[in-house]
Design a protein around this motif. Structure first.
Motif, mmCIF file in Angstrom:
data_model
loop_
_atom_site.group_PDB
_atom_site.id
_atom_site.type_symbol
_atom_site.label_atom_id
_atom_site.label_comp_id
_atom_site.label_asym_id
_atom_site.label_seq_id
_atom_site.Cartn_x
_atom_site.Cartn_y
_atom_site.Cartn_z
ATOM 1 N N VAL A 57 -9.646 -8.057 -5.247
ATOM 2 C CA VAL A 57 -10.770 -7.184 -4.881
ATOM 3 C C VAL A 57 -11.323 -7.613 -3.516
ATOM 4 O O VAL A 57 -11.548 -6.786 -2.628
ATOM 5 C CB VAL A 57 -11.872 -7.201 -5.966
ATOM 6 N N ALA A 59 -9.826 -9.001 -1.155
ATOM 7 C CA ALA A 59 -8.851 -8.696 -0.102
ATOM 8 C C ALA A 59 -8.695 -7.193 0.120
ATOM 9 O O ALA A 59 -7.934 -6.774 0.992
ATOM 10 C CB ALA A 59 -7.502 -9.312 -0.455
ATOM 11 N N GLY A 60 -9.386 -6.387 -0.679
ATOM 12 C CA GLY A 60 -9.283 -4.941 -0.485
ATOM 13 C C GLY A 60 -8.035 -4.315 -1.086
ATOM 14 O O GLY A 60 -7.721 -3.167 -0.804
ATOM 15 N N VAL A 61 -7.335 -5.067 -1.921
ATOM 16 C CA VAL A 61 -6.124 -4.550 -2.564
ATOM 17 C C VAL A 61 -6.489 -3.748 -3.824
ATOM 18 O O VAL A 61 -5.826 -2.782 -4.177
ATOM 19 C CB VAL A 61 -5.170 -5.718 -2.911
ATOM 20 N N ASP A 63 -9.983 -2.010 -6.037
ATOM 21 C CA ASP A 63 -11.429 -1.814 -6.158
ATOM 22 C C ASP A 63 -11.787 -1.630 -7.621
ATOM 23 O O ASP A 63 -10.909 -1.509 -8.481
ATOM 24 C CB ASP A 63 -11.955 -0.689 -5.262
ATOM 25 N N TYR A 78 -10.013 -1.933 -12.882
ATOM 26 C CA TYR A 78 -9.421 -2.324 -11.596
ATOM 27 C C TYR A 78 -8.379 -1.304 -11.160
ATOM 28 O O TYR A 78 -7.502 -0.931 -11.939
ATOM 29 C CB TYR A 78 -8.794 -3.722 -11.725
ATOM 30 N N THR A 81 -6.272 0.220 -4.251
ATOM 31 C CA THR A 81 -6.709 0.906 -3.034
ATOM 32 C C THR A 81 -5.454 1.412 -2.304
ATOM 33 O O THR A 81 -4.323 1.203 -2.764
ATOM 34 C CB THR A 81 -7.450 -0.060 -2.107
ATOM 35 N N SER A 83 -4.309 0.120 0.386
ATOM 36 C CA SER A 83 -3.607 -1.131 0.687
ATOM 37 C C SER A 83 -2.813 -1.615 -0.528
ATOM 38 O O SER A 83 -1.653 -2.034 -0.416
ATOM 39 C CB SER A 83 -4.653 -2.171 1.123
ATOM 40 N N HIS B 101 -2.088 -4.024 6.869
ATOM 41 C CA HIS B 101 -3.335 -4.113 6.104
ATOM 42 C C HIS B 101 -4.164 -5.352 6.397
ATOM 43 O O HIS B 101 -5.316 -5.432 5.983
ATOM 44 C CB HIS B 101 -3.034 -4.010 4.603
#
Lengths: 150, 150
Positions: A57, A59-61, A63, A78, A81, A83, B101
């Motif tokens: 989360v 790391a933006g992988v 959300d 979960y 994203t 990414s 990314h």
């Protein structure tokens, strides 16, 4: 963990690195979004799963979304994203390598197909025109120093 | 380990897993075959490097050759097998994801080109005719259960 897991990603990761992060992603790609279902499917300790999800989360992988079942407190689910969805290619490359170099007598545990036409799909190198380039004809160049091609 | 390594494989692996095995492979792809040069380049503890190399040899990803420098005892150098060379695609997929990314202001630390024509190369999904298939149009099917495509 079995000596020879059915999943070729898992077999690859037994050699290639800490497998939990990739396996958590595999579960989410497979449609498991809730902590309890990921934990049950993987048999991972809850503190390890919690740490991996937090990292992904941050790391933006992944959300999070909030859901609430009747009689329960609100919880997080979960989701990939953009990414995260792009990691499909990395997982597929791992899977393909495992199927080829660590094969099981019973065959691949998963196959890649086009969504519409059910044609087989593989991972490879492509040029700008979208045509395949053999791996032996690819150079990886880093600050002037060519990586070996063989 | 820096907070933000220049190498996109390394940045990817800070999220995706234990990075040492992949980084050892990156060094060997880059032409470093001897224990001491891999160790110096990575700054890895010798017991960790020794364990990774042993695992990769046992798995058939690397093989060893004996060399002897004047006045020294015979030593082993480490070389990619066919299986190991096929990991180029996995490393390239990791690198591409990291560049996209987890970008750095100074740009990618490495680029992929055709060996002959210096044309850019990327990693993607391909059908049997060698044509690119968008990732959104790929399904990964496992024992009857489709992986999510988004």
């Amino acid at each position: 963990m079995d000596d020879e897991p059915a999943c070729s990603i898992e077999r690859s990761l037994q050699i290639l690195g800490d497998h939990w992060t990739f396996l958590v992603l595999r579960e989410i790609f497979a449609g498991r979004h809730r902590f309890a279902e990921i934990q049950t499917s993987l048999g991972i300790a809850s503190n390890l799963l919690s740490a991996r999800l937090k990292l992904l989360v941050a790391a933006g992988v992944l959300d999070t979304r909030t859901y609430r079942e009747p009689g329960s407190r609100p919880r997080q689910s979960y989701h990939l994203t953009e990414s995260g969805r792009d990691l499909r290619l990395v997982l597929a490359a791992l899977q393909q390598w495992g199927d080829h170099h660590l094969p099981r007598p019973s065959g691949p545990s998963a196959v890649r197909r086009t969504s519409d036409g059910d044609r087989p799909v593989h991972v490879g190198f492509l040029d700008e025109d979208g045509r395949e380039v053999p791996a032996s004809e690819v150079s990886i160049l880093t600050t002037g120093t060519p990586y070996e091609t063989a």
